[in-house]
Design a protein around this motif. Structure first.
Motif, PDB file in Angstrom:
ATOM      1  N   ALA A  53     -99.658  -3.734 -42.061  1.00 43.04           N
ATOM      2  CA  ALA A  53     -98.311  -3.082 -41.849  1.00 43.04           C
ATOM      3  C   ALA A  53     -97.228  -2.692 -40.976  1.00 43.04           C
ATOM      4  O   ALA A  53     -96.098  -2.564 -40.303  1.00 43.04           O
ATOM      5  CB  ALA A  53     -97.771  -2.585 -43.166  1.00 43.04           C
ATOM      6  N   ARG A  54     -98.267  -2.388 -40.067  1.00 44.75           N
ATOM      7  CA  ARG A  54     -98.106  -1.496 -39.106  1.00 44.75           C
ATOM      8  C   ARG A  54     -99.239  -1.909 -37.781  1.00 44.75           C
ATOM      9  O   ARG A  54     -99.853  -1.385 -37.354  1.00 44.75           O
ATOM     10  CB  ARG A  54     -97.786   0.245 -38.876  1.00 44.75           C
ATOM     11  CG  ARG A  54     -96.788   0.543 -40.072  1.00 44.75           C
ATOM     12  CD  ARG A  54     -96.324   2.269 -39.730  1.00 44.75           C
ATOM     13  NE  ARG A  54     -97.488   2.922 -41.251  1.00 44.75           N
ATOM     14  CZ  ARG A  54     -97.783   4.153 -40.020  1.00 44.75           C
ATOM     15  NH1 ARG A  54     -97.011   3.824 -39.161  1.00 44.75           N
ATOM     16  NH2 ARG A  54     -99.236   4.531 -40.564  1.00 44.75           N
ATOM     17  N   PRO A  55     -99.449  -2.968 -37.476  1.00 41.90           N
ATOM     18  CA  PRO A  55     -99.907  -4.277 -36.318  1.00 41.90           C
ATOM     19  C   PRO A  55     -99.869  -3.023 -35.063  1.00 41.90           C
ATOM     20  O   PRO A  55    -100.901  -3.340 -33.689  1.00 41.90           O
ATOM     21  CB  PRO A  55     -99.475  -4.824 -36.327  1.00 41.90           C
ATOM     22  CG  PRO A  55     -98.411  -5.412 -36.640  1.00 41.90           C
ATOM     23  CD  PRO A  55     -98.275  -3.877 -37.434  1.00 41.90           C
ATOM     24  N   VAL A  56     -98.888  -2.500 -34.610  1.00 35.44           N
ATOM     25  CA  VAL A  56     -99.252  -1.950 -33.239  1.00 35.44           C
ATOM     26  C   VAL A  56     -98.911  -0.359 -33.030  1.00 35.44           C
ATOM     27  O   VAL A  56     -98.172   0.143 -33.929  1.00 35.44           O
ATOM     28  CB  VAL A  56     -97.675  -2.449 -32.670  1.00 35.44           C
ATOM     29  CG1 VAL A  56     -97.992  -2.148 -31.491  1.00 35.44           C
ATOM     30  CG2 VAL A  56     -97.631  -3.866 -32.321  1.00 35.44           C
ATOM     31  N   GLU A  57     -99.666   0.251 -32.471  1.00 30.15           N
ATOM     32  CA  GLU A  57    -100.031   1.583 -32.091  1.00 30.15           C
ATOM     33  C   GLU A  57     -99.579   2.108 -31.018  1.00 30.15           C
ATOM     34  O   GLU A  57    -100.003   1.737 -29.613  1.00 30.15           O
ATOM     35  CB  GLU A  57    -101.753   1.981 -31.740  1.00 30.15           C
ATOM     36  CG  GLU A  57    -101.871   3.637 -31.507  1.00 30.15           C
ATOM     37  CD  GLU A  57    -102.868   3.683 -31.859  1.00 30.15           C
ATOM     38  OE1 GLU A  57    -103.646   3.885 -32.673  1.00 30.15           O
ATOM     39  OE2 GLU A  57    -103.750   3.728 -31.238  1.00 30.15           O
ATOM     40  N   LEU A  58     -98.713   3.129 -30.471  1.00 27.91           N
ATOM     41  CA  LEU A  58     -98.481   3.305 -29.062  1.00 27.91           C
ATOM     42  C   LEU A  58     -98.647   4.974 -29.506  1.00 27.91           C
ATOM     43  O   LEU A  58     -98.495   6.216 -30.328  1.00 27.91           O
ATOM     44  CB  LEU A  58     -97.019   3.205 -28.833  1.00 27.91           C
ATOM     45  CG  LEU A  58     -96.242   4.000 -28.012  1.00 27.91           C
ATOM     46  CD1 LEU A  58     -96.036   3.564 -26.863  1.00 27.91           C
ATOM     47  CD2 LEU A  58     -94.771   4.702 -28.216  1.00 27.91           C
ATOM     48  N   VAL A  59     -99.364   5.534 -28.072  1.00 24.51           N
ATOM     49  CA  VAL A  59     -99.727   6.915 -27.929  1.00 24.51           C
ATOM     50  C   VAL A  59     -98.936   7.242 -27.010  1.00 24.51           C
ATOM     51  O   VAL A  59    -100.002   7.424 -25.734  1.00 24.51           O
ATOM     52  CB  VAL A  59    -101.573   7.302 -28.325  1.00 24.51           C
ATOM     53  CG1 VAL A  59    -102.153   8.667 -28.191  1.00 24.51           C
ATOM     54  CG2 VAL A  59    -102.211   6.319 -29.452  1.00 24.51           C
ATOM     55  N   TYR A  60     -98.088   8.780 -26.832  1.00 20.51           N
ATOM     56  CA  TYR A  60     -97.431   9.296 -25.989  1.00 20.51           C
ATOM     57  C   TYR A  60     -98.850  10.705 -25.043  1.00 20.51           C
ATOM     58  O   TYR A  60     -99.331  10.914 -26.742  1.00 20.51           O
ATOM     59  CB  TYR A  60     -96.678  10.073 -26.046  1.00 20.51           C
ATOM     60  CG  TYR A  60     -95.779  11.059 -24.928  1.00 20.51           C
ATOM     61  CD1 TYR A  60     -95.483  10.504 -24.121  1.00 20.51           C
ATOM     62  CD2 TYR A  60     -95.964  12.403 -25.853  1.00 20.51           C
ATOM     63  CE1 TYR A  60     -94.734  11.230 -23.018  1.00 20.51           C
ATOM     64  CE2 TYR A  60     -95.577  13.282 -24.421  1.00 20.51           C
ATOM     65  CZ  TYR A  60     -95.336  12.637 -23.287  1.00 20.51           C
ATOM     66  OH  TYR A  60     -94.760  13.240 -22.177  1.00 20.51           O
ATOM     67  N   VAL A  61     -99.414  10.571 -24.618  1.00 20.07           N
ATOM     68  CA  VAL A  61    -100.022  11.483 -24.187  1.00 20.07           C
ATOM     69  C   VAL A  61     -99.317  12.665 -22.971  1.00 20.07           C
ATOM     70  O   VAL A  61     -99.249  12.277 -21.932  1.00 20.07           O
ATOM     71  CB  VAL A  61    -101.816  11.342 -23.507  1.00 20.07           C
ATOM     72  CG1 VAL A  61    -102.968  11.855 -23.174  1.00 20.07           C
ATOM     73  CG2 VAL A  61    -102.178  10.055 -24.452  1.00 20.07           C
ATOM     74  N   PHE A  62     -99.942  13.932 -23.381  1.00 19.63           N
ATOM     75  CA  PHE A  62     -99.631  15.064 -22.043  1.00 19.63           C
ATOM     76  C   PHE A  62     -99.913  16.377 -22.361  1.00 19.63           C
ATOM     77  O   PHE A  62    -100.781  16.616 -22.746  1.00 19.63           O
ATOM     78  CB  PHE A  62     -97.883  16.091 -23.147  1.00 19.63           C
ATOM     79  CG  PHE A  62     -97.828  16.340 -24.214  1.00 19.63           C
ATOM     80  CD1 PHE A  62     -98.059  17.875 -24.437  1.00 19.63           C
ATOM     81  CD2 PHE A  62     -98.186  15.970 -25.429  1.00 19.63           C
ATOM     82  CE1 PHE A  62     -98.393  18.966 -25.638  1.00 19.63           C
ATOM     83  CE2 PHE A  62     -98.208  16.886 -26.579  1.00 19.63           C
ATOM     84  CZ  PHE A  62     -98.431  18.058 -26.586  1.00 19.63           C
ATOM     85  N   TRP A  63     -99.719  16.853 -21.665  1.00 23.26           N
ATOM     86  CA  TRP A  63    -100.378  18.519 -21.302  1.00 23.26           C
ATOM     87  C   TRP A  63     -98.881  19.524 -21.604  1.00 23.26           C
ATOM     88  O   TRP A  63     -98.216  19.565 -20.977  1.00 23.26           O
ATOM     89  CB  TRP A  63    -100.618  18.690 -19.437  1.00 23.26           C
ATOM     90  CG  TRP A  63    -101.364  19.860 -19.396  1.00 23.26           C
ATOM     91  CD1 TRP A  63    -102.127  20.871 -20.766  1.00 23.26           C
ATOM     92  CD2 TRP A  63    -101.830  20.270 -18.475  1.00 23.26           C
ATOM     93  NE1 TRP A  63    -102.598  21.908 -19.858  1.00 23.26           N
ATOM     94  CE2 TRP A  63    -101.755  21.532 -18.056  1.00 23.26           C
ATOM     95  CE3 TRP A  63    -101.349  19.751 -17.290  1.00 23.26           C
ATOM     96  CZ2 TRP A  63    -102.428  22.740 -17.134  1.00 23.26           C
ATOM     97  CZ3 TRP A  63    -100.667  20.679 -16.072  1.00 23.26           C
ATOM     98  CH2 TRP A  63    -102.240  22.232 -16.070  1.00 23.26           C
ATOM     99  N   TYR A  64     -99.317  20.532 -21.841  1.00 27.43           N
ATOM    100  CA  TYR A  64     -98.481  21.938 -21.817  1.00 27.43           C
ATOM    101  C   TYR A  64     -98.611  22.357 -21.402  1.00 27.43           C
ATOM    102  O   TYR A  64     -97.262  23.015 -21.360  1.00 27.43           O
ATOM    103  CB  TYR A  64     -99.379  23.039 -23.418  1.00 27.43           C
ATOM    104  CG  TYR A  64     -99.315  22.428 -24.430  1.00 27.43           C
ATOM    105  CD1 TYR A  64     -98.536  22.527 -25.425  1.00 27.43           C
ATOM    106  CD2 TYR A  64    -101.035  23.170 -24.742  1.00 27.43           C
ATOM    107  CE1 TYR A  64     -98.413  21.561 -26.442  1.00 27.43           C
ATOM    108  CE2 TYR A  64    -100.677  22.444 -27.089  1.00 27.43           C
ATOM    109  CZ  TYR A  64    -100.023  22.302 -27.273  1.00 27.43           C
ATOM    110  OH  TYR A  64     -99.469  21.952 -28.560  1.00 27.43           O
TER     111      TYR A  64
END
Length: 250
Positions: A53-64
């Motif tokens: 149902a949600r075939p695409v993944e987006l991951v945002y990566v940050f550092w504090y």
């Protein structure tokens, strides 16, 4: 300038933040070039389970400790909220095993996620880390605040989280599972800097590739490419995509 993994605790300089309209789908632009605008990940690893149902993944990566991440954060939130319902969207903390500061900050991120407090304290942690750090007398480099579990426990307590509750979450199997899964995921992406993104476990890029002005456009185009590669074109929903941490597999 983006913060490279080698810059352990050094004060980042801020890159110009793109305008608020970045969360919208980009107009026609120059085609993306592999190796210049993004890197292809040799072995696909996703942070969350594949979902028809949600075939695409987006991951945002940050550092504090990243000044650019802090400045970009409102635009990131706007962009994640703008994504259609066929995208699984997450925000996670960077981690690299040789870098003990980033690993400790990542542990804080997942501890607060376990407690359901990270989103609430997100901006306060940026401020604590970046505004209250001192200077290393030997190197002269800026030192991030919240450098160890004790300082993190004191910070959590000041925000209404009892020490014993924070310690239990810090050491919990739930936090450890999330932490290890995120480490495997980020290590596989091999990002050269933060802020960065991973798209469907196949592509990775950082703000160093094209600057803030192209950051969201690159994400959008890679999402569209991934959606277009699916048998039914992805069947995008108009429903907003969630942007919390990934659900744990049973």
């Amino acid at each position: 300038e983006a913060v490279a993994p080698a810059g352990q605790g050094q004060a980042p300089s801020a890159e110009a933040v793109a305008p608020a309209g970045q969360g919208q789908a980009p107009g026609p632009g120059a085609p993306l070039t592999e190796g210049t605008d993004y890197n292809r990940v040799p072995v696909r690893v996703t942070l969350s389970p594949d979902d028809p149902a949600r075939p695409v993944e987006l991951v945002y990566v940050f550092w504090y400790g990243c000044g650019t991440c802090r400045k970009l954060d409102p635009a990131v939130d706007q962009y994640l909220r703008s994504l259609p319902g066929d995208v699984r969207a997450f925000k996670i903390h960077a981690m690299y095993e040789p870098n003990t500061l980033w690993m400790t900050h990542a542990r804080l991120f997942w501890t607060l996620e376990t407690l359901g407090k990270e989103e609430e304290l997100h901006q306060a942690i940026f401020a604590e880390v970046q505004d209250k750090g001192g200077t290393d007398p030997e190197s002269g480099h800026a030192m991030a605040g919240l450098t160890d579990p004790e300082s993190m426990a004191r910070f959590a307590e000041s925000k209404g989280i009892p020490r014993e509750e924070f310690a239990a979450a810090w050491n919990s199997p739930e936090t450890e599972q999330k932490f290890r899964k995120a480490l495997d995921y980020i290590s596989n992406l091999d990002l050269d800097a933060v802020p960065g993104m991973g798209v469907n476990g196949r592509y990775a890029f950082s703000i160093s590739k094209g600057g803030a002005g192209r950051f969201f456009e690159t994400a959008q185009r890679l999402i569209e490419d991934e959606r277009g590669s699916l048998p039914d074109g992805g069947g995008a929903s108009t429903e907003a995509a969630p942007s919390g941490p990934p659900a744990e597999q049973e």
